[in-house]
Design a protein around this motif. Structure first.
Motif, PDB file in Angstrom:
ATOM      1  N   THR A 110      14.761  29.390  16.048  1.00  0.00           N
ATOM      2  CA  THR A 110      14.489  30.154  17.268  1.00  0.00           C
ATOM      3  C   THR A 110      15.711  30.293  18.167  1.00  0.00           C
ATOM      4  OG1 THR A 110      13.702  28.167  18.424  1.00  0.00           O
ATOM      5  CG2 THR A 110      12.049  29.485  17.269  1.00  0.00           C
ATOM      6  N   ILE A 120      10.272  34.646  19.246  1.00  0.00           N
ATOM      7  CA  ILE A 120       9.787  33.290  18.941  1.00  0.00           C
ATOM      8  C   ILE A 120       8.314  33.337  18.546  1.00  0.00           C
ATOM      9  CG2 ILE A 120       9.281  31.034  19.969  1.00  0.00           C
ATOM     10  CD1 ILE A 120      11.847  31.364  21.634  1.00  0.00           C
ATOM     11  N   ARG A 138       6.736  32.279  14.949  1.00  0.00           N
ATOM     12  CA  ARG A 138       5.679  31.279  14.862  1.00  0.00           C
ATOM     13  C   ARG A 138       4.515  31.793  14.014  1.00  0.00           C
ATOM     14  NH1 ARG A 138       3.563  30.928  20.205  1.00  0.00           N
ATOM     15  NH2 ARG A 138       5.608  30.158  20.800  1.00  0.00           N
ATOM     16  N   GLU A 150       8.180  24.213  21.138  1.00  0.00           N
ATOM     17  CA  GLU A 150       7.958  25.010  19.933  1.00  0.00           C
ATOM     18  C   GLU A 150       7.451  24.148  18.783  1.00  0.00           C
ATOM     19  OE1 GLU A 150       7.832  28.233  19.433  1.00  0.00           O
ATOM     20  OE2 GLU A 150       8.140  28.322  21.594  1.00  0.00           O
TER      21      GLU A 150
END
Length: 317
Positions: free
Chosen positions: A161, A169, A173, A195
């Motif tokens: 990321t 991002i 994901r 994250e």
């Protein structure tokens, strides 16, 4: 029992007489997103380089799909797709030309497979444009497409990321979760605690070249004491009562460890750090002293809190 896709056993690395990776062990299972969490300089990239045989460990073993990386590198690494640091792509070529170039190095990868990975990373609309026109997020997706060409069982992403905007991002994901749902194992190193907490099934926390903790994210978070916000009708007396328990600590409202919106409508509220199982007994103590408990607001600890607890403990040890 099913064998892990990646098994790392007592990995050590010494450079110029200094040990920089100390006894690192962990496993990654099929269809699992595994987070490798630590600050910059903690040993994440050095460990990854040993996983994919870019550097040799001083001691210890790495197995991928049951194959020993040091003694059977071709069989082991055939099961891996990897991006270490930044994707290596040719910016003067189109995205498709990049993938076709790398496909020629892999056995059995034809044009149909190239288009398959293009669709997986959602680059169909831009794949015939030169890479120099791509955003950072698109280059990251092209790099992942390249890593997927050879049908890997394990995808390794080092700080994927970095430099991405929130939209990029979020897309990454979703994309990684889709791969895991299809049975691929994904190993992600990152220094971004939030994250890792959102994305990963299990995590290993590394600092100073040592794994400090490993396990399911929810289980690790439960090990950390959380914040409890108290609102009492006699706050100063209540603090004195709670302070008699040495396992309860107090933090200042202005420390910014708590979201200010939680405290906005709480006059004279104060914050403690304590284990969840201490709350009922503390409420009982307050009631016995005729102190009115208007509200008790428990805030779950984050992976960041656990990380700070572990690294502080290591520094003081």
């Amino acid at each position: 029992m099913m064998k892990p896709v990646l098994s790392v056993n007592r990995l050590h690395k010494k450079i110029r007489g200094q040990t920089i990776i100390h006894d690192v062990s962990f496993e990654v299972n099929e269809g699992e997103i595994f987070g490798f969490l630590g600050p910059n300089g903690s040993g994440k990239t050095t460990t990854i380089r040993m996983l994919v045989d870019l550097i040799k460990p001083t001691a210890g073993e790495v197995h991928i799909g049951g194959y020993h990386v040091q003694t059977e590198p071709e069989k082991a690494l055939a099961l891996v797709g990897c991006i270490v640091e930044n994707p290596e792509v040719y910016t003067y070529l189109t995205g498709f030309e990049n993938l076709a170039y790398f496909a020629r190095m892999l056995k059995g990868v034809d044009e149909a497979r190239i288009w398959e990975v293009v669709r997986i990373v959602r680059l169909e609309g831009r794949i015939h444009e030169k890479v120099k026109t791509y955003s950072l997020g698109m280059r990251q997706r092209l790099g992942i497409a390249q890593a997927l060409l050879g049908w890997p069982k394990l995808l390794i992403l080092d700080e994927p990321t970095n430099g991405l905007d929130p939209k990029g991002i979020k897309e990454l994901r979703e994309f990684v979760r889709m791969l895991a749902d299809q049975g691929m194992s994904v190993f992600i190193s990152s220094h971004l605690l939030s994250e890792i907490q959102l994305l990963c099934d299990r995590v290993a926390i590394i600092n100073g070249g040592r794994v400090l903790a490993e396990g399911k994210v929810a289980d690790l978070v439960e090990q950390a004491n959380g914040y409890v916000v108290w609102q009492l009708d006699e706050p100063e007396l209540g603090k004195q009562v709670l302070a008699s328990n040495r396992e309860i600590a107090f933090i200042k409202r202005e420390s910014r460890l708590i979201d200010e919106s939680i405290l906005a409508n709480m006059q004279n509220a104060f914050i403690t750090v304590m284990a969840a199982d201490q709350i009922p007994g503390s409420v009982e103590q307050l009631v016995e002293r005729h102190i009115g408990v208007m509200s008790v607001h428990q805030i779950a600890p984050t992976l960041e809190e656990l990380f700070l607890t572990l690294t502080e403990g290591e520094a003081s040890g």
